[in-house]
Design an enzyme around this catalytic site. Sequence first.
Site, PDB file in Angstrom:
ATOM      1  N   ARG A 119       1.422   2.028  -3.614  1.00 45.32           N
ATOM      2  CA  ARG A 119       0.342   2.322  -4.594  1.00 45.32           C
ATOM      3  C   ARG A 119      -0.152   3.684  -3.980  1.00 45.32           C
ATOM      4  O   ARG A 119      -0.399   4.413  -4.855  1.00 45.32           O
ATOM      5  CB  ARG A 119      -0.936   1.521  -3.789  1.00 45.32           C
ATOM      6  CG  ARG A 119      -0.731   0.076  -4.557  1.00 45.32           C
ATOM      7  CD  ARG A 119      -1.911  -0.753  -4.418  1.00 45.32           C
ATOM      8  NE  ARG A 119      -3.201  -0.063  -4.972  1.00 45.32           N
ATOM      9  CZ  ARG A 119      -4.397  -0.684  -4.631  1.00 45.32           C
ATOM     10  NH1 ARG A 119      -4.450  -1.571  -3.726  1.00 45.32           N
ATOM     11  NH2 ARG A 119      -5.382   0.047  -5.300  1.00 45.32           N
ATOM     12  N   GLN A 178     -15.349   1.657  -5.118  1.00 50.05           N
ATOM     13  CA  GLN A 178     -14.513   0.479  -4.762  1.00 50.05           C
ATOM     14  C   GLN A 178     -13.245   0.922  -4.676  1.00 50.05           C
ATOM     15  O   GLN A 178     -12.260   0.269  -4.167  1.00 50.05           O
ATOM     16  CB  GLN A 178     -14.767  -0.657  -5.561  1.00 50.05           C
ATOM     17  CG  GLN A 178     -16.160  -1.175  -5.681  1.00 50.05           C
ATOM     18  CD  GLN A 178     -16.287  -2.168  -6.571  1.00 50.05           C
ATOM     19  OE1 GLN A 178     -15.754  -3.320  -6.523  1.00 50.05           O
ATOM     20  NE2 GLN A 178     -16.750  -1.774  -7.716  1.00 50.05           N
ATOM     21  N   ASN A 179     -12.848   2.283  -5.132  1.00 53.52           N
ATOM     22  CA  ASN A 179     -11.370   2.611  -5.416  1.00 53.52           C
ATOM     23  C   ASN A 179     -10.982   3.338  -3.832  1.00 53.52           C
ATOM     24  O   ASN A 179     -11.738   3.658  -3.252  1.00 53.52           O
ATOM     25  CB  ASN A 179     -11.233   3.745  -6.303  1.00 53.52           C
ATOM     26  CG  ASN A 179     -11.556   3.166  -7.771  1.00 53.52           C
ATOM     27  OD1 ASN A 179     -11.712   1.921  -7.993  1.00 53.52           O
ATOM     28  ND2 ASN A 179     -11.965   3.991  -8.717  1.00 53.52           N
ATOM     29  N   VAL A 180      -9.770   3.123  -3.660  1.00 50.57           N
ATOM     30  CA  VAL A 180      -9.232   3.510  -2.585  1.00 50.57           C
ATOM     31  C   VAL A 180      -8.367   4.894  -2.836  1.00 50.57           C
ATOM     32  O   VAL A 180      -7.594   5.203  -1.759  1.00 50.57           O
ATOM     33  CB  VAL A 180      -8.254   2.491  -1.732  1.00 50.57           C
ATOM     34  CG1 VAL A 180      -9.046   1.238  -1.265  1.00 50.57           C
ATOM     35  CG2 VAL A 180      -6.810   1.847  -2.709  1.00 50.57           C
ATOM     36  N   HIS A 223     -14.229   0.240   0.116  1.00 49.28           N
ATOM     37  CA  HIS A 223     -12.982  -0.546   0.331  1.00 49.28           C
ATOM     38  C   HIS A 223     -12.013   0.229   1.134  1.00 49.28           C
ATOM     39  O   HIS A 223     -10.672  -0.451   1.031  1.00 49.28           O
ATOM     40  CB  HIS A 223     -12.341  -1.423  -1.025  1.00 49.28           C
ATOM     41  CG  HIS A 223     -13.400  -2.291  -1.529  1.00 49.28           C
ATOM     42  ND1 HIS A 223     -13.357  -2.679  -3.084  1.00 49.28           N
ATOM     43  CD2 HIS A 223     -14.529  -2.895  -1.264  1.00 49.28           C
ATOM     44  CE1 HIS A 223     -14.449  -3.482  -3.378  1.00 49.28           C
ATOM     45  NE2 HIS A 223     -15.160  -3.588  -2.136  1.00 49.28           N
ATOM     46  N   TYR A 225       0.792  -1.414  -0.163  1.00 46.10           N
ATOM     47  CA  TYR A 225       0.011   0.224  -0.059  1.00 46.10           C
ATOM     48  C   TYR A 225       0.809   1.205  -0.053  1.00 46.10           C
ATOM     49  O   TYR A 225       0.410   2.328  -0.668  1.00 46.10           O
ATOM     50  CB  TYR A 225      -0.977  -0.045   1.139  1.00 46.10           C
ATOM     51  CG  TYR A 225      -2.134  -1.030   0.851  1.00 46.10           C
ATOM     52  CD1 TYR A 225      -2.180  -2.405   1.614  1.00 46.10           C
ATOM     53  CD2 TYR A 225      -3.173  -1.005  -0.136  1.00 46.10           C
ATOM     54  CE1 TYR A 225      -2.992  -3.340   1.059  1.00 46.10           C
ATOM     55  CE2 TYR A 225      -4.025  -1.746  -0.363  1.00 46.10           C
ATOM     56  CZ  TYR A 225      -3.955  -3.255  -0.112  1.00 46.10           C
ATOM     57  OH  TYR A 225      -4.778  -4.184  -0.289  1.00 46.10           O
ATOM     58  N   GLY A 259     -16.700   1.442 -14.961  1.00 41.24           N
ATOM     59  CA  GLY A 259     -15.388   0.968 -14.482  1.00 41.24           C
ATOM     60  C   GLY A 259     -15.161  -0.252 -13.708  1.00 41.24           C
ATOM     61  O   GLY A 259     -14.234  -0.024 -12.932  1.00 41.24           O
ATOM     62  N   THR A 260     -16.008  -1.086 -13.583  1.00 46.62           N
ATOM     63  CA  THR A 260     -15.884  -1.986 -12.661  1.00 46.62           C
ATOM     64  C   THR A 260     -16.153  -3.376 -13.254  1.00 46.62           C
ATOM     65  O   THR A 260     -16.912  -3.413 -14.014  1.00 46.62           O
ATOM     66  CB  THR A 260     -16.780  -1.989 -11.550  1.00 46.62           C
ATOM     67  OG1 THR A 260     -16.364  -3.177 -10.598  1.00 46.62           O
ATOM     68  CG2 THR A 260     -17.971  -1.671 -11.464  1.00 46.62           C
ATOM     69  N   SER A 261     -15.350  -4.532 -13.079  1.00 49.44           N
ATOM     70  CA  SER A 261     -15.650  -5.630 -13.766  1.00 49.44           C
ATOM     71  C   SER A 261     -16.830  -6.439 -12.901  1.00 49.44           C
ATOM     72  O   SER A 261     -17.160  -7.454 -13.284  1.00 49.44           O
ATOM     73  CB  SER A 261     -14.288  -6.551 -13.568  1.00 49.44           C
ATOM     74  OG  SER A 261     -14.122  -6.818 -12.030  1.00 49.44           O
TER      75      SER A 261
HETATM   76  N1  APR Z   1     -12.241   3.109 -18.508  1.00 48.15           N
HETATM   77  C1  APR Z   1     -13.405   2.491 -17.960  1.00 48.15           C
HETATM   78  N2  APR Z   1     -13.029   1.238 -17.644  1.00 48.15           N
HETATM   79  C2  APR Z   1     -12.169   0.598 -17.960  1.00 48.15           C
HETATM   80  C3  APR Z   1     -11.095   1.135 -18.342  1.00 48.15           C
HETATM   81  C4  APR Z   1     -11.166   2.499 -18.793  1.00 48.15           C
HETATM   82  N3  APR Z   1     -10.088   3.331 -19.522  1.00 48.15           N
HETATM   83  N4  APR Z   1      -9.838   0.437 -18.656  1.00 48.15           N
HETATM   84  C5  APR Z   1     -10.422  -0.951 -18.021  1.00 48.15           C
HETATM   85  N5  APR Z   1     -11.625  -0.861 -17.565  1.00 48.15           N
HETATM   86  C6  APR Z   1     -12.737  -1.524 -16.915  1.00 48.15           C
HETATM   87  C7  APR Z   1     -12.268  -2.874 -16.958  1.00 48.15           C
HETATM   88  O1  APR Z   1     -12.929  -3.281 -18.452  1.00 48.15           O
HETATM   89  C8  APR Z   1     -12.863  -3.800 -15.961  1.00 48.15           C
HETATM   90  O2  APR Z   1     -14.233  -4.068 -16.122  1.00 48.15           O
HETATM   91  O3  APR Z   1     -12.130  -1.466 -15.626  1.00 48.15           O
HETATM   92  C9  APR Z   1     -12.676  -2.407 -14.821  1.00 48.15           C
HETATM   93  C10 APR Z   1     -11.596  -3.011 -13.923  1.00 48.15           C
HETATM   94  O4  APR Z   1     -11.976  -4.241 -13.174  1.00 48.15           O
HETATM   95  P1  APR Z   1     -11.181  -4.729 -11.949  1.00 48.15           P
HETATM   96  O5  APR Z   1      -9.719  -4.466 -12.219  1.00 48.15           O
HETATM   97  O6  APR Z   1     -11.502  -6.040 -11.576  1.00 48.15           O
HETATM   98  O7  APR Z   1     -11.231  -3.603 -10.921  1.00 48.15           O
HETATM   99  P2  APR Z   1     -12.670  -3.391  -9.598  1.00 48.15           P
HETATM  100  O8  APR Z   1     -13.795  -3.856 -10.588  1.00 48.15           O
HETATM  101  O9  APR Z   1     -12.655  -2.020  -9.601  1.00 48.15           O
HETATM  102  O10 APR Z   1     -12.327  -4.670  -8.696  1.00 48.15           O
HETATM  103  C11 APR Z   1     -12.939  -4.565  -7.715  1.00 48.15           C
HETATM  104  O11 APR Z   1     -11.491  -6.150  -6.496  1.00 48.15           O
HETATM  105  O12 APR Z   1      -9.401  -6.349  -5.956  1.00 48.15           O
HETATM  106  C12 APR Z   1     -10.478  -5.918  -5.339  1.00 48.15           C
HETATM  107  O13 APR Z   1     -10.590  -4.247  -3.604  1.00 48.15           O
HETATM  108  C13 APR Z   1     -10.424  -4.262  -5.095  1.00 48.15           C
HETATM  109  O14 APR Z   1     -11.849  -2.652  -5.259  1.00 48.15           O
HETATM  110  C14 APR Z   1     -11.267  -3.819  -6.092  1.00 48.15           C
HETATM  111  C15 APR Z   1     -12.229  -4.808  -6.321  1.00 48.15           C
END
Ligand code: APR
Length: 231
Positions: free
Chosen positions: A60, A90-92, A108, A57, A175-177
Site C-alpha cells: 500500500r 481514517q486514512n493512513v 487509524h 502495508y 468519503g466514508t461509509s
Molecule cells: N468520492 C467520495 N467518496 C467516494 C468516492 C469518491 N470518488 N468513491 C467512493 N466513495 C465513498 C464510498 O461511497 C464509501 O462511502 O467512500 C466510502 C468508502 O468507504 P470504505 O471503503 O468503507 O472506507 P472507510 O469508510 O474510510 O473505511 C473506514 O475501515 O477498513 C477500515 O481502517 C479502515 O479506515 C478504514 C475504515
Amino acid sequence: MTDKKPKLVVSTGAGISAESGISTFRDAGGLWEQYPVMDVASADGFERNPALVHRFYNERRVALGNARPNRAHEILHELEKYFDVYVITQNVDDLHERAGSTRVLHLHGELMKMRAVDDPGFIRPLEGYDATTSPDTVVEGHHMRPHIVFFQEAVPMFEPATELAAQADIFVIIGTSLAVYPAAALVRYVRPGVPVYYIDPHPDNAPAGVTVIKATATEGMAELERILLKR
Ligand code: APR
C-alpha cells in the site's frame, strides 16, 4: 486583533483518496474484496502471520508513492484561508499533508511511519514510499511494525478527535461509509445546531439531520466551497 476564523472540522475516509487512485475498502473491487481483512489488518492476523501484514502495508505504501493529492484535498487546504480547518482522517495515506493541510489527525495510523511492537509510543518515520518493514526490522533494539491501528485494537486518537468535533462551527464528512466505529460516531459529538455536510456518491448511511451532497469528493468539495464561501 485578527478576527477569529470559524472552526471547520472535516472527517475523511477512503473515498476522498479514491480519485487519487487509492483503493477504498468496501466499494466493489475494494481492498476487502482483494484481501482477507482479518488476515492483513487485525491484531490476530498480525499475531498469526506478521510477514503477511508487513507485506500488505509495504504494497500500500508503494501504491501511495504513485498517487497524488486530488482537487478535494487541495480545496480543503485552500479553505484554510477562511477557516481554522482541522482534518480528522481514517486514512493512513499522506495525501492531506501533501496537499498542504496543516492540521491532520490520523485515527487509524499512518503508512509513512512504523512503531515498536513493545512500545506504541516509539514511532519512527519511514523514508520514502519504497521503504519496507518486515518482522526483522529492528530500531534501537525494538522490533518494529506498521504504525497502523489494526482491527481489534484501541483507537487512541479518538478522544482528541471528539474534542475537535465538539468545537466545530461547521462539520463535514467526506468519503466514508460510516461503517467502522468509533470513527463513525464522531458526528454525535458535534454541538446541536452546527451545520453538518456529508459528501459521498453513495450516502446510504447518512446520519439524520445532515445536509447530503451526493457527489464524488472533488465535485462535492467544489459544491461545498461554493456553499461555505457564499456565507
Ligand atoms: N468520492 C467520495 N467518496 C467516494 C468516492 C469518491 N470518488 N468513491 C467512493 N466513495 C465513498 C464510498 O461511497 C464509501 O462511502 O467512500 C466510502 C468508502 O468507504 P470504505 O471503503 O468503507 O472506507 P472507510 O469508510 O474510510 O473505511 C473506514 O475501515 O477498513 C477500515 O481502517 C479502515 O479506515 C478504514 C475504515
